[in-house]
Enzyme design. Structure first.
Site, PDB file in Angstrom:
ATOM      1  N   LYS A 120       0.882  -1.183   0.000  1.00 42.14           N
ATOM      2  CA  LYS A 120       0.000   0.000   0.000  1.00 42.14           C
ATOM      3  C   LYS A 120       0.912   1.223   0.000  1.00 42.14           C
ATOM      4  O   LYS A 120       1.495   1.584   1.026  1.00 42.14           O
ATOM      5  CB  LYS A 120      -0.880  -0.029   1.254  1.00 42.14           C
ATOM      6  CG  LYS A 120      -2.195   0.676   1.168  1.00 42.14           C
ATOM      7  CD  LYS A 120      -2.201   2.158   1.012  1.00 42.14           C
ATOM      8  CE  LYS A 120      -1.685   3.027   2.103  1.00 42.14           C
ATOM      9  NZ  LYS A 120      -1.531   4.461   1.629  1.00 42.14           N
ATOM     10  N   GLU A 151      10.057  16.507  15.226  1.00 44.88           N
ATOM     11  CA  GLU A 151      10.373  16.376  13.802  1.00 44.88           C
ATOM     12  C   GLU A 151       9.564  17.408  13.018  1.00 44.88           C
ATOM     13  O   GLU A 151       8.336  17.475  13.149  1.00 44.88           O
ATOM     14  CB  GLU A 151      10.030  14.972  13.294  1.00 44.88           C
ATOM     15  CG  GLU A 151      10.492  14.777  11.854  1.00 44.88           C
ATOM     16  CD  GLU A 151      10.135  13.415  11.275  1.00 44.88           C
ATOM     17  OE1 GLU A 151       8.943  13.041  11.352  1.00 44.88           O
ATOM     18  OE2 GLU A 151      11.027  12.741  10.743  1.00 44.88           O
TER      19      GLU A 151
HETATM   20  P1  NAP Z   1       2.510   8.784   7.201  1.00 44.00           P
HETATM   21  O1  NAP Z   1       1.514   9.830   7.097  1.00 44.00           O
HETATM   22  O2  NAP Z   1       2.640   8.037   8.491  1.00 44.00           O
HETATM   23  O3  NAP Z   1       2.205   7.764   6.010  1.00 44.00           O
HETATM   24  C1  NAP Z   1       3.046   6.657   5.724  1.00 44.00           C
HETATM   25  C2  NAP Z   1       2.224   5.562   5.103  1.00 44.00           C
HETATM   26  O4  NAP Z   1       1.346   5.030   6.090  1.00 44.00           O
HETATM   27  C3  NAP Z   1       1.332   6.036   3.963  1.00 44.00           C
HETATM   28  O5  NAP Z   1       1.238   5.011   2.998  1.00 44.00           O
HETATM   29  C4  NAP Z   1      -0.005   6.247   4.665  1.00 44.00           C
HETATM   30  O6  NAP Z   1      -1.096   6.196   3.779  1.00 44.00           O
HETATM   31  C5  NAP Z   1       0.017   5.075   5.626  1.00 44.00           C
HETATM   32  N1  NAP Z   1      -0.835   5.192   6.805  1.00 44.00           N
HETATM   33  C6  NAP Z   1      -1.204   6.300   7.460  1.00 44.00           C
HETATM   34  N2  NAP Z   1      -1.977   5.971   8.529  1.00 44.00           N
HETATM   35  C7  NAP Z   1      -2.072   4.635   8.538  1.00 44.00           C
HETATM   36  C8  NAP Z   1      -2.747   3.686   9.379  1.00 44.00           C
HETATM   37  N3  NAP Z   1      -3.475   4.062  10.453  1.00 44.00           N
HETATM   38  N4  NAP Z   1      -2.646   2.375   9.085  1.00 44.00           N
HETATM   39  C9  NAP Z   1      -1.908   1.959   8.027  1.00 44.00           C
HETATM   40  N5  NAP Z   1      -1.284   2.808   7.192  1.00 44.00           N
HETATM   41  C10 NAP Z   1      -1.346   4.119   7.446  1.00 44.00           C
HETATM   42  O7  NAP Z   1       3.976   9.322   6.849  1.00 44.00           O
HETATM   43  P2  NAP Z   1       4.415  10.172   5.587  1.00 44.00           P
HETATM   44  O8  NAP Z   1       3.958  11.572   5.783  1.00 44.00           O
HETATM   45  O9  NAP Z   1       4.041   9.454   4.357  1.00 44.00           O
HETATM   46  O10 NAP Z   1       6.002  10.099   5.694  1.00 44.00           O
HETATM   47  C11 NAP Z   1       6.756  11.009   6.445  1.00 44.00           C
HETATM   48  C12 NAP Z   1       7.229  10.323   7.717  1.00 44.00           C
HETATM   49  O11 NAP Z   1       7.931   9.140   7.377  1.00 44.00           O
HETATM   50  C13 NAP Z   1       8.219  11.174   8.493  1.00 44.00           C
HETATM   51  O12 NAP Z   1       7.913  11.107   9.856  1.00 44.00           O
HETATM   52  C14 NAP Z   1       9.561  10.484   8.216  1.00 44.00           C
HETATM   53  O13 NAP Z   1      10.531  10.670   9.208  1.00 44.00           O
HETATM   54  C15 NAP Z   1       9.142   9.055   8.095  1.00 44.00           C
HETATM   55  N6  NAP Z   1      10.134   8.291   7.348  1.00 44.00           N
HETATM   56  C16 NAP Z   1      10.931   7.429   8.048  1.00 44.00           C
HETATM   57  C17 NAP Z   1      11.912   6.714   7.384  1.00 44.00           C
HETATM   58  C18 NAP Z   1      12.808   5.791   8.135  1.00 44.00           C
HETATM   59  O14 NAP Z   1      13.415   4.920   7.519  1.00 44.00           O
HETATM   60  N7  NAP Z   1      12.933   5.929   9.449  1.00 44.00           N
HETATM   61  C19 NAP Z   1      12.065   6.861   6.007  1.00 44.00           C
HETATM   62  C20 NAP Z   1      11.217   7.750   5.327  1.00 44.00           C
HETATM   63  C21 NAP Z   1      10.249   8.456   6.007  1.00 44.00           C
HETATM   64  P3  NAP Z   1      -1.662   7.551   3.137  1.00 44.00           P
HETATM   65  O15 NAP Z   1      -0.569   8.118   2.298  1.00 44.00           O
HETATM   66  O16 NAP Z   1      -2.825   7.109   2.339  1.00 44.00           O
HETATM   67  O17 NAP Z   1      -2.026   8.427   4.293  1.00 44.00           O
END
Ligand code: NAP
Length: 494
Positions: free
Chosen positions: A173, A383
């Site tokens: 997903k 963050e």
């Molecule tokens: P996000 O909002 O948490 O979304 C990440 C993924 O999770 C998306 O596919 C999102 O779908 C999905 N998602 C959201 N809520 C969910 C739930 N309740 N159940 C299952 N899936 C769910 O994060 P983002 O804004 O895409 O990414 C930015 C964040 O990622 C930052 O905090 C960054 O630090 C972190 N990150 C961490 C790493 C690492 O390796 N540590 C690498 C890259 C990014 P939707 O898009 O449809 O909402």
């Protein structure tokens, strides 16, 4: 571009026929793709397809699975320019970084292809004669993979390739901000010869179908990369289900600059660590802890250089910094800039949205530097995930490391110093999963594990090397084989 879900080897619309748009963040009037807004019935289909394909895929010898990944690597090389441009168009990072995103997928394809010939367990001597003892790596089964938008090719590739080489089947997903990049990667896997059902992709809302997927009865394990809020929610849900879960979440990464550092080198590290990918890397340098002896001078250098960074569409030559991914992220970063000023930090440069000329229709924020930041301010602890860096003054290494370590996150940290003893102490005492010496907080290589500590992740790293992704995507089976042909009494006496 019209994206469809990929289920059981076929590109199909969501059952409910609803769609959503992914926009170009450099010009949000431009739709990059229409993607299916899937429902739970689409997830049911994808999980069923992955379950059906599992028996055949796990029995396929790992070196043969590796050959398919190798072909995917070759196809990614062929398509690198096209996919790199798509990454820039859909996600916003500048083209060199878009191409770098694809390169990581290429590197991972070849690395994991090789792992198919190294899927090692252990063979150890038995206490008894005529008895073998060994451990084997087995796949987990059907794995659900949830990915963010900031590395829209690399992160899905890290997860999918590792899961596949281990014999798992996948329901993927992707982020709702980057469905076209996700589809481009899946098309390459299809062309490489991944059998139907082995990789399935379902687009749609994370909170709805994402959560339904990870808790689905037909799923055996979950790998998630994204925000702490979503990751922690999944940890709560899946912990209760005893379902293996790997989380990679946020960071509050820091660069320490000691008085003896090569300041020009440190400046480059801060500029690209803080403002590369518009600060939207989990490893982005969002704090700089500078020794008081060079503090004033370094701030001048940083402000001068940050002012000259060119904002714009990442496809245009000469652009240094692209837009933020979407309006929500843009508003959040502007909010943090207000919070920083309100907390008493000194705004040195940037601090505003850029809406003129070529930036008129995108989510652009000027590279922002705050000085006079104290470690307890929110901009020094939370963050931000945007082009904002906070400079904190320190009087020595111990104080600097205390500041770096005293946040809930533990992903990446860096130190600039010419003194070998200083850097050795930093390597030992920085409490992060990744430490850089005389290099910025960014720039991982796929042949070593990648992962954060504490709130940055659950400790199941991505990528390769000992302790890397293979340890998550396999489980260990131990086999004792007695070929003595008799009951060996010592076994029972134990
Ligand atoms: P996000 O909002 O948490 O979304 C990440 C993924 O999770 C998306 O596919 C999102 O779908 C999905 N998602 C959201 N809520 C969910 C739930 N309740 N159940 C299952 N899936 C769910 O994060 P983002 O804004 O895409 O990414 C930015 C964040 O990622 C930052 O905090 C960054 O630090 C972190 N990150 C961490 C790493 C690492 O390796 N540590 C690498 C890259 C990014 P939707 O898009 O449809 O909402």
């Amino acid at each position: 571009m019209h994206i469809r879900n990929f289920i059981g080897g076929k590109w199909i619309n969501a059952k409910g026929k609803r769609t959503f748009d992914s926009l170009n963040p450099a010009d949000n009037r431009r739709i990059v793709a229409k993607a299916p807004l899937s429902g739970r019935e689409d997830i049911d289909l994808a999980v069923a397809a992955a379950r059906e394909a599992l028996a055949g895929w796990r029995r396929k010898p790992a070196p043969r699975r590796g050959e398919i990944l190798f072909r995917a690597g070759e196809l990614l090389i062929r398509e690198k320019q096209r996919v790199g441009e798509l990454v820039t168009t859909e996600m916003g990072k500048v083209l060199a970084e878009g191409l770098g995103d694809v390169q990581e997928a290429i590197d991972m394809a070849f690395y994991m292809a090789g792992e198919g010939r190294r899927m090692q367990g252990e063979t150890v001597p038995s206490e008894l004669p005529d008895k073998d003892c060994k451990s084997l790596r087995e796949p987990l089964g059907v794995v659900a993979l949830i990915t963010p938008w900031n590395f829209p090719t690399a992160i899905p590739a890290w997860k999918i390739f590792a899961a596949l080489i281990c014999g798992n089947t996948v329901v993927f997903k992707p982020s709702s901000d980057t469905p076209a990049c996700a589809a481009a990667l899946v098309q390459i896997l299809e062309e490489a010869g991944v059998p139907p059902g082995v990789v399935n992709m379902v687009c749609g809302s994370g909170a709805d179908v994402g959560e339904y997927l990870v808790t689905h009865a037909g799923v055996d394990a979950v790998s998630f990369t994204g925000s702490c809020a979503a990751g922690e929610r999944l940890e709560g849900l899946l912990g209760r289900m005893h379902r293996p879960l790997a989380t990679e979440m946020g960071g509050k990464n820091a660069i320490i600059i000691m008085a003896d550092a090569d300041l020009s080198l440190a400046l480059e590290g801060v500029l690209w660590g803080a403002f590369g990918t518009s600060g939207q890397r989990c490893t982005a340098a969002s704090r700089v802890v500078v020794h008081e002896k060079v503090h004033e001078g370094f701030i001048d250098m940083l402000a001068g250089a940050a002012k000259h960074l060119r904002l714009g569409d990442g496809l245009l030559e000469g652009t240094d910094v692209g837009p933020l991914i979407n309006e929500q992220q843009y508003m959040k970063v502007l909010d943090y800039i207000r919070i920083g000023s309100g907390e008493g930090a000194q705004l040195i440069t940037g601090g505003m949205a850029v809406t003129a000329g070529a930036c008129a229709h995108g989510f652009f924020i000027a590279p922002t530097v705050f000085a006079q930041v104290t470690p307890n301010m929110r901009i020094a602890r939370e963050e931000i995930f945007g082009p904002v860096v906070s400079v904190v003054k320190c009087s020595g290494l111990d104080e600097a490391m205390g500041i770096v370590n005293n946040v809930p996150f533990g992903l990446s940290a860096a130190i600039y110093s010419r003194d070998v003893n200083t850097t050795a102490r930093a390597e030992r005492d920085l409490q992060t999963g990744i430490v850089y010496v005389n290099a910025s907080t960014i720039g991982a290589e796929i042949q070593l594990p990648f992962g954060g500590w504490r709130h940055s992740g659950s400790g199941h790293p991505e990528a390769g090397g000992r302790g890397g992704a293979l340890d998550f995507y396999t489980r260990i089976k131990v086999v004792y084989r007695d070929f003595s042909g008799r009951l060996q009494k010592a076994q029972i006496d134990k």
